[in-house]
Design an enzyme around this catalytic site. Structure first.
Site, PDB file in Angstrom:
ATOM      1  N   THR C  73     -15.506-112.779 -49.172  1.00  0.00           N
ATOM      2  CA  THR C  73     -14.469-111.775 -48.915  1.00  0.00           C
ATOM      3  C   THR C  73     -13.405-111.802 -50.002  1.00  0.00           C
ATOM      4  O   THR C  73     -13.006-110.763 -50.523  1.00  0.00           O
ATOM      5  CB  THR C  73     -13.839-112.018 -47.533  1.00  0.00           C
ATOM      6  OG1 THR C  73     -14.817-111.753 -46.525  1.00  0.00           O
ATOM      7  CG2 THR C  73     -12.646-111.109 -47.303  1.00  0.00           C
ATOM      8  N   HIS C 209     -21.925-119.990 -47.792  1.00  0.00           N
ATOM      9  CA  HIS C 209     -22.545-120.315 -46.507  1.00  0.00           C
ATOM     10  C   HIS C 209     -23.734-119.425 -46.167  1.00  0.00           C
ATOM     11  O   HIS C 209     -24.380-119.633 -45.142  1.00  0.00           O
ATOM     12  CB  HIS C 209     -21.501-120.270 -45.390  1.00  0.00           C
ATOM     13  CG  HIS C 209     -21.044-118.898 -45.010  1.00  0.00           C
ATOM     14  ND1 HIS C 209     -21.450-118.287 -43.861  1.00  0.00           N
ATOM     15  CD2 HIS C 209     -20.235-118.024 -45.624  1.00  0.00           C
ATOM     16  CE1 HIS C 209     -20.888-117.094 -43.776  1.00  0.00           C
ATOM     17  NE2 HIS C 209     -20.145-116.909 -44.842  1.00  0.00           N
ATOM     18  N   CYS C 337     -18.640-109.603 -38.314  1.00  0.00           N
ATOM     19  CA  CYS C 337     -17.199-109.644 -38.579  1.00  0.00           C
ATOM     20  C   CYS C 337     -16.356-108.962 -37.515  1.00  0.00           C
ATOM     21  O   CYS C 337     -15.178-109.214 -37.397  1.00  0.00           O
ATOM     22  CB  CYS C 337     -16.894-109.012 -39.923  1.00  0.00           C
ATOM     23  SG  CYS C 337     -17.571-109.977 -41.284  1.00  0.00           S
TER      24      CYS C 337
END
Lengths: 402, 370, 402, 370
Positions: C73, C209, C337
């Site tokens: 992000t 990740h 999200c």
């Protein structure tokens, strides 16, 4: 390095606490995105929320006031830019940013960015020779045109010279005019009593790795009614104020570290202050003309207990660092953020030091692993090291005549 | 020995430091930050003092497992090298900043500081050899790789400085150094050599001087004083230069024209035929001796540019401690400000700064402007 | 949860690789701020730089092109905002941002922010029914007024439906006009061959990740000559483009994970594609009217090998998720999200699906730990689960008449 | 039993879910997202559907170790509750949205979906008791805590719905629920109760209606039609309201004036003395029976507001399946749109929506406006 290390640079980073390491490692072994809706997602989310609650409780805040970030720098950026943009959007007249002249770069540079790119008018609040912000100057600045002030940002305690800022005066001055106050408390947590609610602050920055927690994680504690424009846009994981997949292991570690350091603080604050006083005495004993910078009182209300900061006239800080490093003693010439070339510290300059004295300075900072042996190692080394550094210092400032 | 290795971020100084470590010395790496405003990685081409070079130097030090620091010598470098460079050009002379840097920064400020801090020597990646003369004295010799030999820019070192200088690459060919860097896993193994003046990142010396000195338009004339063209600043011209004169029409005799003389004070650039460039003697000032100072008359060779050919030469000191060097084979295009370095075979005897040149076509020594 | 879990949500996050866990844990035990000048600082810095070199080599980039961030992000935000601001500062006419309509929220939302707050003119590039961006539309958009385009951003492969974008066409179209291209490659790394230099991209986002690495770390790979305005101001640790104390353990883990996943990719890409093909066949066998979304070819050049995405007409994705979760099968209704309330996926809507079909969708994503047993578990469950969900779906869409 | 626990984020539903777990049920928690634009934490006061509530509910579920989901029922809630609410006000009626929500959302959409997904029951934090009648039937009774009793808003549940409803708090006092929440470590233990209409976060119903319906100015009149003042929208007034009429001068007889009637269509608000508010009978439509539908004449009590007093009542069904309820003690300020719930002792018999009221001061039933 095979030499035994004496670590006197806790203000730069601290060793991870054993219990934190355990928490982080254990959680890293478990799968889960805290935003996922299934069982492993919920399990991760549970860890995040329990961490949030524990951290909030330790800092005198409510869970809903905690926004996890990637560290102190992001939290400072979010606070400074986020507050400015929100306040400015609500009232375009609010263009003034009042910041102490001794802020950490993570506050300093966002403030400068706002001035350069977003038409903020910055006023750097002067400090006294100890580095304490001038509240009268703040009051005057506010009173001159309160309606044009977007925010005030004053750190809780200075990272270089350890001076504790008169935050409650700062807060009451700002709140008289309804102006929100942010404070970078990165150095304060674990060293001083920190209570967000009691402080009256609107936003407060916390970092993990300064208190025995993991790197790459921090938090902005921010009152619920304070509007913030986000910095990182995306999934909106942290209440639409901060996006990015939550780093569950790091958050768990941050929380555990903050809880542990806050719990220890009443005892460790005293312990570190006593150790630091011994260190100061030893250095001044070995180098009588060394200058202790910052507040000389050593009172926890005035100076971080783990901080000792000196200027050694005639020396280059760089030389001292090299010589101490060779003896296995690790310290810093100031903030560890500079990319290699030492600039005279803006903190010391703001306190009135000339560039030469500023470059002659060294910070020793104690933390949760500091021992009497560390102080003794420094006491043995500092005399001869300063002597050598003085030779080098003289050599280096002599202009070569052609 | 405690050795301070000056690490520029290039392949040579990295291998030099590695060899110092291999030799059993206790080595600490130092990168000299010389630019006043260290260019961030993203806003500029390479110079010797960019952050990227500091990073490369640090990576090399990491790999060698030695401590590493950045020393800020920007102030010294500016005062002693950059300002000197500009002032020399402004005076119509053609300086060599690398030589000046070795003389005043690397083997002066840095060496002095290193010694004060307890180091025994400074190690660099220069291609030159320091040879033990047997009597405790040390001699400076040309490198084994003639193409890379840098003894010329070290010709300013005194015997004292040589005692504390370590040039581990003197015996090696450049190609072998690169290969060795690769073998050692040094990331800089493939990094191109830096060639230009390090503080002029874009290589545009004329532009740099124009920015430093401002425009100073004047005339381009021939030996008779006939005006052939105009220029924006005499300092942008170098003695011996042929291209870029922009004179439009050719010489009456059809021969190419070269810059013969640059006089910034008079804002005059004099041009003429190639043979008018030939110099048969130079007068040097500020001599520096790598070993014992020159006694009687010297017979050996002289070199006038970093990558110039050595020529047979005779030299003698005068009472005023200047040096007269007769070049037994004329050298084309020598400018005041350059260094003349004297060699006895491969051994560097000493150096001086050219103050005046004596043209083969004239009988009079021509003064440099002060 | 005591039920055995079947994890089919690798696109949300992946289990950490054992070797990565080891790297991260080992480094967490060692003290050091990579910006500190003393021995422990240098040791940390060495880890960072070696990690940078290894990561760069694995991705076909140069070390100096790697900027470490707190995750995908932040990297996306830095690329989109940083490129826009730099290009806009260099030429104020450059206000247009061309972005695919199927970007991840970490790109989508920064682009929207630029439109809302910084006067960007956004053009959402349409996609075909498989979710592939329309290059002709991009070319037309560029050609209409090339001088006004600040940047193009098109993801490498879509996180929901797995469609691989025609990046080389996108890059050549943009570069014809000198317009830089950013791509979010978070889902591509480890699944597809990824070579930054060969791609021609100007900037590329990578996350830890998603490839068996740690949370809270990522990188923006960005060509040296590309100007970026920073997002996080402060110490300037990452070449003045990104500030914040470097998270040495996480960076080491990121690098190890990217290296491992890139090394495995040629083999694992084939393995996952075969597994995924079995999964698709099993689902369509059990639920014949299920609709496979995205590119049906299954070719690595067209679809992520680990991705299978279906709509189950008459079902709510939420119901399916609940029922599968109860059976120990973890998957996702789309991006993880969203803060709880499912919105119809903008990706499916852009592909032309109606909101009902969009809400009836489920993503199964495979990764480095996926096995045949996972597919078999899903094959057993999906039939009865869809049957039940259909009952619930019908019930739920029936308007109550009063 | 497989139980779906509706968790609002408040203390009651959390403890209810906890008790369901304790009772050995296989519990899954669900938070119903009812707001169309779920307010972010930072931009609004509390309503029942904020993200904060979802988070609190999730935290409670975490603590209980039960799966947890958010179900998006915003569309249903908007259509069935919010739009109904606005339409009722627009028609001059006074609806109870909680009752509507229980009738159409919680024990309809949610329950149906739960059953389809394989759940046996829905559990909520309502204060009411479901009692086994012994013959397999279940009865709805008032809660043990009279101050918190919510049987009124559940009076719309059918026998079928009751079969699948679980109200674990019916036997408990609110104070004990809070204490239990604290003991269980539920963070919501100290969270204040929500009181107002959940989708009107700021509690300003008149403002909400004004925004929804626009201004519709008209006259405030007395029973004779004399204009006493102006209003901006009749829907902002409630039958029985005394304050905020802004009439300036007092009534001629000096007695306070109350809203007697609200006629949005005619944009008319009628005011008059308190005794004109007394209602002695209501006509109910759309009856719902918690057990067997009412056969002959009913003798028991009736309640007309969520926190209103029950009054002795008689009731009977008419041919058109409406319900006539005689209130044996007049009730002040009953408005069309309210629900009348019939009780046999503590047992809820059923309910209907008030369509018309019969004033004590009149002999004629007064029609609600459709």
């Amino acid at each position: 390095m095979s030499v035994p290390r004496t670590y006197l640079d806790h203000a730069a980073t601290t060793p991870m606490r054993a219990e934190v390491l355990e928490v982080v490692t254990a959680r890293m072994r478990v799968l889960g995105n805290a935003s996922s809706l299934h069982a492993s997602g919920r399990a991760a989310r549970r860890v995040v929320e329990e961490s949030r609650e524990a951290l909030a409780a330790a800092l005198g805040a409510r869970p809903s006031e905690v926004v996890f970030t990637s560290g102190g720098t992001e939290a400072d950026n979010l606070a400074v830019k986020g507050l400015y943009r929100a306040r400015q959007a609500a009232d375009p007249r609010r263009r003034r940013v009042l910041a102490s002249a001794v802020e950490h770069h993570a506050v300093l540079d966002p403030v400068k960015w706002l001035a350069d790119a977003e038409e903020a008018q910055v006023e750097w609040l002067p400090v006294d020779p100890y580095g304490r912000v001038d509240v009268a100057a703040l009051r005057a600045s506010l009173a001159a045109d309160p309606g044009s002030v977007a925010l005030v940002t004053v750190m809780w305690a200075n990272n270089e010279v350890g001076t504790v800022q008169p935050l409650s005066d700062v807060v009451s001055a700002a709140h008289e005019h309804g102006v929100p106050v942010h404070s970078d408390a990165v150095q304060a947590v674990g060293q001083l009593p920190v209570d967000f609610a009691a402080s009256g602050l609107d936003a407060m920055t916390v970092s993990g790795h300064k208190v025995g927690g993991p790197l790459g994680v921090g938090a902005l504690v921010v009152r619920r009614e304070v509007e913030l424009v986000p910095l990182l846009h995306g999934g909106g994981q942290e209440r639409d104020v901060r996006s990015g997949t939550l780093d569950t292991p790091a958050i768990a570690g941050l929380s555990a570290a903050v809880v542990a350091s806050q719990e220890e603080q009443p005892e460790s604050g005293q312990r570190l202050a006593a150790l630091r006083d011994d260190l100061v005495a030893a250095v001044l004993g070995a180098v009588p003309d060394a200058v202790l910078n910052g507040d000389p009182s050593g009172d926890l209300r005035r100076r971080l207990p783990g901080n000792a900061h000196f200027s050694f006239p005639g020396c280059e800080g760089d030389s001292l660092l090299l010589l101490l490093d060779a003896r296995g003693i690790e310290c810093s010439t100031g903030s560890a953020c500079s990319a290699g070339v030492a600039q005279p510290s803006h903190v010391l300059v703001a306190m009135g030091a000339g560039p030469e004295l500023a470059r002659a300075s060294l910070r020793f900072s104690l933390g949760h692993t500091s021992t009497v042996a560390d102080v003794e190692a420094l006491a043995r080394a500092i005399g001869p090291v300063v002597e050598r550094a003085r030779l080098a210092g003289v050599v280096n400032t002599r202009k070569v005549s052609a | 020995m405690r050795v301070l290795a000056a690490m520029s971020g290039g392949v040579d100084s990295a291998v030099a430091a590695a060899r110092a470590v291999d030799a059993g010395h206790d080595v600490v790496g130092v990168h000299l930050a010389l630019a006043s405003n260290p260019a961030s990685l993203r806003n500029g081409a390479r110079g010797c003092c960019t952050l990227e070079d500091a990073r490369d130097a640090r990576r090399a030090a990491d790999l060698l497992g030695i401590p590493f620091y950045v020393w800020d010598l920007a102030e010294r470098f500016r005062a002693d090298v950059v300002e000197d460079f500009v002032a020399e050009y402004a005076a119509g002379r053609t300086p060599n900043p690398c030589l000046r840097c070795n003389e005043r920064v690397k083997f002066a400020a840095v060496l002095d500081r290193a010694v004060a801090l307890g180091f025994d020597a400074v190690c660099t990646g220069h291609y030159a050899r320091v040879v033990d003369a047997g009597d405790g004295r040390r001699e400076l010799h040309r490198a084994a790789d003639p193409a890379k030999d840098q003894s010329y820019v070290l010709g300013v070192l005194t015997a004292e400085q040589l005692q504390r200088a370590l040039f581990p690459l003197g015996d090696t060919l450049k190609g072998d150094v690169r290969e060795e860097a690769g073998r050692r896993g040094l990331a800089v193994a493939g990094k191109p050599d830096s060639h230009d003046v390090c503080f002029i990142a874009d290589g545009d010396t004329a532009g740099f001087l124009r920015r430093s000195l401002g425009a100073a338009p004047g005339a381009i004339v021939d030996a008779d004083g006939t005006v052939l063209g105009r220029h924006e600043g005499a300092y942008a011209y170098t003695v011996g230069q042929r291209r870029g004169l922009g004179l439009g029409r050719p010489a009456s005799d059809g021969r190419p024209r070269y810059v013969l003389d640059v006089s910034p004070v008079e804002r005059r650039v004099t041009v003429g035929p190639a043979d008018a460039l030939d110099v048969r003697a130079v007068l040097g000032v500020r001599p520096r001796w790598c070993g014992p100072p020159l006694g009687g008359e010297f017979h050996g060779s002289a070199q006038l540019r970093a990558h110039g050919e050595p020529v047979p030469a005779r030299a003698r000191r005068t009472a005023a401690d200047t040096l007269v060097v007769d070049l037994l084979r004329p050298v084309r295009g020598v400018a005041p400000g350059q260094a003349v370095v004297l060699y006895d075979g491969t051994r560097v005897v000493g150096s001086a700064t050219v103050d005046r040149v004596v043209r083969a076509s004239s009988d009079v020594a021509e003064a440099g402007r002060h």
